[in-house]
Design an enzyme around this catalytic site. Sequence first.
Site, mmCIF file in Angstrom:
data_model
loop_
_atom_site.group_PDB
_atom_site.id
_atom_site.type_symbol
_atom_site.label_atom_id
_atom_site.label_comp_id
_atom_site.label_asym_id
_atom_site.label_seq_id
_atom_site.Cartn_x
_atom_site.Cartn_y
_atom_site.Cartn_z
ATOM 1 N N LYS A 147 0.965 -1.159 0.230
ATOM 2 C CA LYS A 147 -0.291 -0.364 0.173
ATOM 3 C C LYS A 147 0.958 1.297 0.427
ATOM 4 O O LYS A 147 0.409 2.421 -0.984
ATOM 5 C CB LYS A 147 -0.815 0.043 1.274
ATOM 6 C CG LYS A 147 -2.700 -1.231 1.074
ATOM 7 C CD LYS A 147 -2.803 -1.373 2.611
ATOM 8 C CE LYS A 147 -3.469 -2.477 2.198
ATOM 9 N NZ LYS A 147 -4.182 -2.833 3.085
ATOM 10 N N GLN B 124 -4.587 -1.494 10.028
ATOM 11 C CA GLN B 124 -4.212 -3.060 9.152
ATOM 12 C C GLN B 124 -4.582 -3.947 10.152
ATOM 13 O O GLN B 124 -4.549 -4.305 11.008
ATOM 14 C CB GLN B 124 -3.114 -3.389 8.807
ATOM 15 C CG GLN B 124 -2.109 -4.487 8.049
ATOM 16 C CD GLN B 124 -3.327 -4.947 6.680
ATOM 17 O OE1 GLN B 124 -3.453 -3.675 5.870
ATOM 18 N NE2 GLN B 124 -4.310 -5.535 6.000
ATOM 19 N N ASP C 99 -10.769 2.770 4.692
ATOM 20 C CA ASP C 99 -11.301 1.749 4.803
ATOM 21 C C ASP C 99 -12.867 1.008 4.200
ATOM 22 O O ASP C 99 -13.331 -0.104 4.019
ATOM 23 C CB ASP C 99 -11.134 0.116 6.023
ATOM 24 C CG ASP C 99 -9.681 -0.318 5.345
ATOM 25 O OD1 ASP C 99 -9.187 -0.653 3.978
ATOM 26 O OD2 ASP C 99 -8.742 -0.913 6.055
#
Length: 292
Positions: A53, A97, A120
């Site tokens: 990412k 994460q 997200d």
Amino acid sequence: MAQLLDGKQLSKTIQEEFKQEVQEFNTKGLKIPHLAAVLVGDNPASQSYIRNKIKSCERVGFQSTLIKKEADITEEALLEVIKELNANEEIDGYIVQLPLPKHISEDRINLAIEPDKDVDGFHPMNLGKMTLGLDTFIPATPFGIMTMLDRYNIPTSGKNCVVIGRSNIVGTPMSILLSRNNKVGNCTVTLTHSRTKDLKALTLEADIIVAAIGRANFLTADMIKEGAVIIDVGINRVDDASRKRGYRLVGDVDFAALEPKASYITPVPGGVGPMTVTSLLYNTLKACKRKH
Ligand code: NAD
């Protein structure tokens, strides 16, 4: 033989579009998108996803910040990090994460994320907006799959779709998006899971199958009909002594057996994975543009 849905190539094309937009921001003196990522502990898969990412941010000219914390960080201390990120004007969006260590409640952390920075798309506010069809951040993996179906012009309206796996980050939002009345959508969706009876009877009727289970080669050729569209979300490590690292990555789909029978199929790696990262960049760009 199925046509390959090449997520790697498509991602390159879309990321090139992002790069040009960022160059325009630079020319106009506008703020550059800035993504932050919080990584807790040293889970090797998480480390690799985060590396990817961050690298992608660099490729398209976004700023990025990686915040690493030890696995034994307390929930309170992590909530403090979230609070700082919410308040930091420089950061347009951030991700935490998953998975988090067992002593930390993922729900509590998720609820603390400022919805306007939740790139997200996991916060209930954003998932609720998505369900209602309102403008929001759509979770990256399902959004990447929708983008893929769109760019490859795969017809979805009126099609039977079976989603396998009901996780909050993949299966459930995927089933909602595919059933909505949109350009890509209007499917009749069956959301299946570990308690589903006779999955094969359902998949055999499916025009589109999205497999998000987390079990290597779960979907076999006898479970699909001729010409089905196969989207493989799974990322599974299987031992492979011939590889330097001792394993290789495979999906939830028996690719070699399904490829001759399907009309379209995503490879693993190089299918849904890169599209997920591209969607995260899209959401970050969107968060930044809201400020312009
Ligand atoms: P998860 O692990 O949270 O849940 C798995 C789901 O599979 C559950 O809903 C369960 O009910 C269902 N399931 C289990 N056994 C089943 C069975 N026999 N029949 C039908 N359903 C069954 O799932 P997740 O987080 O969505 O992850 C799924 C896979 O996708 C994993 O391999 C993960 O690594 C991968 N993944 C990939 C990406 C990407 O970008 N490519 C993103 C997220 C997850």
